[in-house]
Scaffold this motif. Structure first.
Motif, PDB file in Angstrom:
ATOM      1  N   ASP A  48       0.807  -1.217   0.000  1.00  0.00           N
ATOM      2  CA  ASP A  48       0.000   0.000   0.000  1.00  0.00           C
ATOM      3  C   ASP A  48       0.843   1.272   0.000  1.00  0.00           C
ATOM      4  O   ASP A  48       0.390   2.331  -0.450  1.00  0.00           O
ATOM      5  N   CYS A  49       2.058   1.196   0.502  1.00  0.00           N
ATOM      6  CA  CYS A  49       2.911   2.388   0.577  1.00  0.00           C
ATOM      7  C   CYS A  49       3.616   2.693  -0.740  1.00  0.00           C
ATOM      8  O   CYS A  49       4.136   3.802  -0.929  1.00  0.00           O
ATOM      9  N   ILE A  50       3.638   1.733  -1.655  1.00  0.00           N
ATOM     10  CA  ILE A  50       4.401   1.909  -2.899  1.00  0.00           C
ATOM     11  C   ILE A  50       3.973   3.146  -3.686  1.00  0.00           C
ATOM     12  O   ILE A  50       4.815   3.970  -4.062  1.00  0.00           O
ATOM     13  N   PRO A  51       2.670   3.345  -3.960  1.00  0.00           N
ATOM     14  CA  PRO A  51       2.284   4.513  -4.763  1.00  0.00           C
ATOM     15  C   PRO A  51       2.454   5.843  -4.045  1.00  0.00           C
ATOM     16  O   PRO A  51       2.407   6.902  -4.683  1.00  0.00           O
ATOM     17  N   THR A  52       2.675   5.819  -2.717  1.00  0.00           N
ATOM     18  CA  THR A  52       2.813   7.079  -1.969  1.00  0.00           C
ATOM     19  C   THR A  52       4.254   7.589  -1.960  1.00  0.00           C
ATOM     20  O   THR A  52       4.490   8.721  -1.550  1.00  0.00           O
ATOM     21  N   CYS A  53       5.197   6.777  -2.388  1.00  0.00           N
ATOM     22  CA  CYS A  53       6.612   7.157  -2.326  1.00  0.00           C
ATOM     23  C   CYS A  53       6.935   8.191  -3.403  1.00  0.00           C
ATOM     24  O   CYS A  53       6.853   7.900  -4.608  1.00  0.00           O
ATOM     25  N   PRO A  54       7.335   9.401  -3.025  1.00  0.00           N
ATOM     26  CA  PRO A  54       7.634  10.452  -4.006  1.00  0.00           C
ATOM     27  C   PRO A  54       8.807  10.101  -4.916  1.00  0.00           C
ATOM     28  O   PRO A  54       8.871  10.581  -6.051  1.00  0.00           O
ATOM     29  N   GLN A  55       9.708   9.261  -4.436  1.00  0.00           N
ATOM     30  CA  GLN A  55      10.917   8.934  -5.192  1.00  0.00           C
ATOM     31  C   GLN A  55      10.815   7.594  -5.911  1.00  0.00           C
ATOM     32  O   GLN A  55      11.780   7.149  -6.530  1.00  0.00           O
ATOM     33  N   GLN A  56       9.655   6.933  -5.785  1.00  0.00           N
ATOM     34  CA  GLN A  56       9.456   5.613  -6.401  1.00  0.00           C
ATOM     35  C   GLN A  56      10.580   4.647  -6.007  1.00  0.00           C
ATOM     36  O   GLN A  56      11.111   3.904  -6.842  1.00  0.00           O
ATOM     37  N   ALA A  57      10.896   4.686  -4.725  1.00  0.00           N
ATOM     38  CA  ALA A  57      11.983   3.854  -4.211  1.00  0.00           C
ATOM     39  C   ALA A  57      11.505   2.506  -3.687  1.00  0.00           C
ATOM     40  O   ALA A  57      12.313   1.703  -3.219  1.00  0.00           O
ATOM     41  N   LEU A  58      10.192   2.250  -3.764  1.00  0.00           N
ATOM     42  CA  LEU A  58       9.624   1.015  -3.241  1.00  0.00           C
ATOM     43  C   LEU A  58       8.991   0.200  -4.352  1.00  0.00           C
ATOM     44  O   LEU A  58       8.413   0.745  -5.294  1.00  0.00           O
ATOM     45  N   SER A  59       9.090  -1.112  -4.227  1.00  0.00           N
ATOM     46  CA  SER A  59       8.462  -2.004  -5.201  1.00  0.00           C
ATOM     47  C   SER A  59       8.270  -3.373  -4.565  1.00  0.00           C
ATOM     48  O   SER A  59       8.837  -3.663  -3.508  1.00  0.00           O
ATOM     49  N   ILE A  90       6.169   5.363   5.989  1.00  0.00           N
ATOM     50  CA  ILE A  90       5.872   5.041   7.382  1.00  0.00           C
ATOM     51  C   ILE A  90       4.577   5.718   7.818  1.00  0.00           C
ATOM     52  O   ILE A  90       3.746   5.132   8.510  1.00  0.00           O
ATOM     53  N   GLN A  91       4.402   6.969   7.386  1.00  0.00           N
ATOM     54  CA  GLN A  91       3.200   7.722   7.747  1.00  0.00           C
ATOM     55  C   GLN A  91       1.943   7.089   7.143  1.00  0.00           C
ATOM     56  O   GLN A  91       0.857   7.199   7.704  1.00  0.00           O
ATOM     57  N   GLN A  92       2.092   6.418   6.018  1.00  0.00           N
ATOM     58  CA  GLN A  92       0.954   5.784   5.357  1.00  0.00           C
ATOM     59  C   GLN A  92       0.617   4.419   5.944  1.00  0.00           C
ATOM     60  O   GLN A  92      -0.492   3.917   5.770  1.00  0.00           O
TER      61      GLN A  92
END
Length: 211
Positions: free
Chosen positions: A52-63, A83-85
Motif C-alpha cells: 500500500d505504501c508503494i504509490p505514496t513514495c515520491p521517489q518511487q523507491a519502493l516495489s 511510514i506515515q501511510q
C-alpha cells in the motif's frame, strides 16, 4: 558459513550513546511493546508486504519483488512518507543481513570501536540471530576483544537470557514504569517479566545499565 538472517532497520558505524565507548549500533526491526513515548516508533512493526505504501513514495523507491517489499536505498530520500501511510507504522526501509554479512561490516569498523550494541525495536525477538552473531564475534581472533551488549525492553524470558549469556557481555534494560498499572497503560503489557529479567541480569553481573 552462517546464513541465519535478521531484519535490520539501521546500522550506525560509530555511536557514543549506545553503551560505553565508541560502538557499532545495530537496530533490529520489530517490537513486542507499543510504548506511547517510543523513541523509534518506526521500528515497531514488521512489514507485511501489502504494498500500500508503494504509490505514496515520491521517489518511487519502493516495489514488490516476488511478493516481497523491496527498498532502493539509493533513490530514497528518507522522507518517511511510507511510514506515515502504514497503519502499523512499519518501515519498509529495512534490509536483511546474514550473520556472515554483518561480520564483514563489523570487521570494517573493528579498529575504531570498543564494541557492538544490538538494539531496536526489540532485538531479542530475533534471539537465534543474536546468539549466532555474538558467538561468531567471540570466536573470531580479530574481533573477540569487542564487547557485545544488548539494549532491550527486558521482555525476554529467563531461558532466553540463559541461552545468550555465554556470548554477551551485558544488557541495558529500559523499564518504562515500576508500577504495574502505569506500565500497562504506557506499553500495553505487564512489567513482571521485565522485573524478573532485571533481577536475573543483576544477580549474574550482566546488568550494564538500567533506565
Amino acid at each position: 558459513m552462517n546464513s541465519r538472517c535478521a531484519s535490520i532497520n539501521k546500522i550506525l558505524p560509530f555511536s557514543c550513546v549506545d553503551g560505553p565507548g565508541n560502538r557499532l549500533a545495530i537496530f533490529l526491526q520489530g517490537c513486542n511493546l507499543r510504548c506511547k513515548n517510543c523513541h523509534n516508533p518506526y521500528t515497531m512493526g514488521i512489514c507485511d508486504n501489502c504494498g500500500d505504501c508503494i504509490p505514496t513514495c515520491p521517489q518511487q523507491a519502493l516495489s514488490l519483488q516476488n511478493g516481497v517489499m523491496s527498498w532502493n536505498s539509493t533513490s530514497c530520500e528518507q522522507c518517511d512518507t511510507c511510514i506515515q501511510q502504514c497503519p502499523r507504522q512499519s518501515s519498509p526501509m529495512t534490509l536483511t543481513y546474514t550473520v556472515d554479512e554483518l561480520m564483514v561490516i563489523t570487521r570494517k569498523y573493528a579498529a575504531f570501536i570498543n564494541g557492538i550494541t544490538v538494539s531496536g525495536g526489540e532485538s531479542t525477538l530475533q534471539l537465534p540471530f543474536l546468539i549466532d552473531y555474538f558467538k561468531a564475534i567471540k570466536k573470531a581472533p580479530d574481533l573477540k576483544h569487542l564487547t557485545c551488549l544488548i539494549d532491550s525492553n527486558g521482555t525476554l524470558s529467563l531461558n532466553g537470557w540463559q541461552k545468550i549469556a555465554p556470548y554477551m557481555d551485558g544488557a541495558m534494560i529500559d523499564l518504562k514504569s515500576w508500577n504495574e498499572d502505569t506500565h500497562i497503560y504506557l506499553t500495553g503489557r505487564s512489567n513482571q517479566r521485565i522485573k524478573d529479567s532485571i533481577k536475573w541480569l543483576a544477580n549474574n553481573n550482566f546488568l550494564t545499565e538500567l533506565r
